[in-house]
Design an enzyme around this catalytic site. Sequence first.
Site, PDB file in Angstrom:
ATOM      1  N   SER A 192      -2.716 -12.270   4.875  1.00  0.00           N
ATOM      2  CA  SER A 192      -3.149 -12.110   3.386  1.00  0.00           C
ATOM      3  C   SER A 192      -2.009 -12.887   2.699  1.00  0.00           C
ATOM      4  CB  SER A 192      -3.215 -10.999   2.991  1.00  0.00           C
ATOM      5  OG  SER A 192      -2.330  -9.891   3.257  1.00  0.00           O
TER       6      SER A 192
ATOM      7  N   LYS B 223       0.896  -1.245   0.227  1.00  0.00           N
ATOM      8  CA  LYS B 223      -0.035  -0.005  -0.047  1.00  0.00           C
ATOM      9  C   LYS B 223       0.916   1.154   0.236  1.00  0.00           C
ATOM     10  CE  LYS B 223      -3.987  -2.230   0.156  1.00  0.00           C
ATOM     11  NZ  LYS B 223      -4.846  -2.478  -1.061  1.00  0.00           N
TER      12      LYS B 223
END
Length: 430
Positions: A360, A122
């Site tokens: 994840s 991100k």
Amino acid sequence: QTTTTTTTTSQTFFFPFNSTTMIARTARLATNWVQKLGPRASSSVIGGSSSVTTTTTASTSHHHHHPNRPTRRHLNVASLPSDLIGNTPLLDLDKILKQHGIDNGSKLYGKLESLSPCSSVKDRIGRSMIEQAEKDGLITPGETVLVEPTSGNTGIALAFIARERGYRCILTMPETMSIERRMMLLALGCEVVLTPKETAVPGALAKAHEIVDSLDGKGYMLQQFENPANPKVHRETTGPEIWNDTDGQLDILVSGVGTGGSVSGIAQYIKGKAEFDCPPLQPNLHVVAVEPMEQMLITEAMGGEKQGPQGPHKIQGIGAGLVPKNLDLTMIDQVVPVHSDWASSMCHDLWMIGLPVGVSAGAIVAASCQVLQQDENAGKMAVCIIPSFGERYFTHPMFADIKSQAEGLTKQPLPEPFDNTDYGFATPRG
């Protein structure tokens, strides 16, 4: 065989002082330098006005000097933390394939976005969205308040760039987000607002809109789920990096879906998308999207059927409770649902090969193994995204046993000549 040669090398140096002592000292340094380099000593040292001629005796044995050895050194220094974003390496995950019984000649490489400055993929969109908004004249440092609903890592990336560039930042997120993420945001000077876990990201989004409305025009929401600067940065950076590092040989891309930016942008760059002036480099690339089995919204959007109970899941960073606008469904060839328990198990396996990653990444690697064990994928090369570093998840349920073990550790007595009664033990020997 070793031969001896005599070489005369003219060197030009810069002298800060017009001093006989300094000149003599520099001449000695020059002699030492030329002796080190031998007959390949450079005569291109850049500087001022004095010329030093030296005669050296040097060996020309092939193992003493490399013909391409540089004679000058250059500093490689970033000026801002955000300049360190990108160019993350690929790691061969063959050990994981072997552990899971996959020995069909296929290859799995992990793209380690976990090595970004703030430890997640991100960071790329945090910088991209802020820079694009600045370029478009939509935000101004010191004036605009950045507000964003986030599942954690985008918030950290925005907080990091906001701190670097002088923005106030308010983030809303579901209460399920780990304490490490909250602490990271607060430590970066961000304001954090938690929302009910039952409403997932839509609840955080509604709260963010409410906050923007209360800021009298000074608030601005970057909207990662629909901001075109999100997939754009992956078309411009992540996609080319993967293409170059695999020499264009990859067959399969496996990515989780949070905002949809990573999988969409990378696939658009490699598969080709005329809308964005991306020529088809590998139009047959097989693109796999990964989502939690407990929340199969992308599967449903692609015309598939949900499996098992639907509801909250434990895979932070993917399965946001919506089908994001930034997800280009035309790029997706397959959706693989992964249960939270499978994701945690694979995450543990990755830690056990010395690769600390978030849950994840466990989901994405588990999906990659499912895909590569299929007969039609024997001998193929897959690249999977490793979105984040593992230390941010220690309060996740998968680490409950480790946490208990760490809290249960006790100090041990020391050997002689230490007297262990000084340290709270019952006897000198413990």
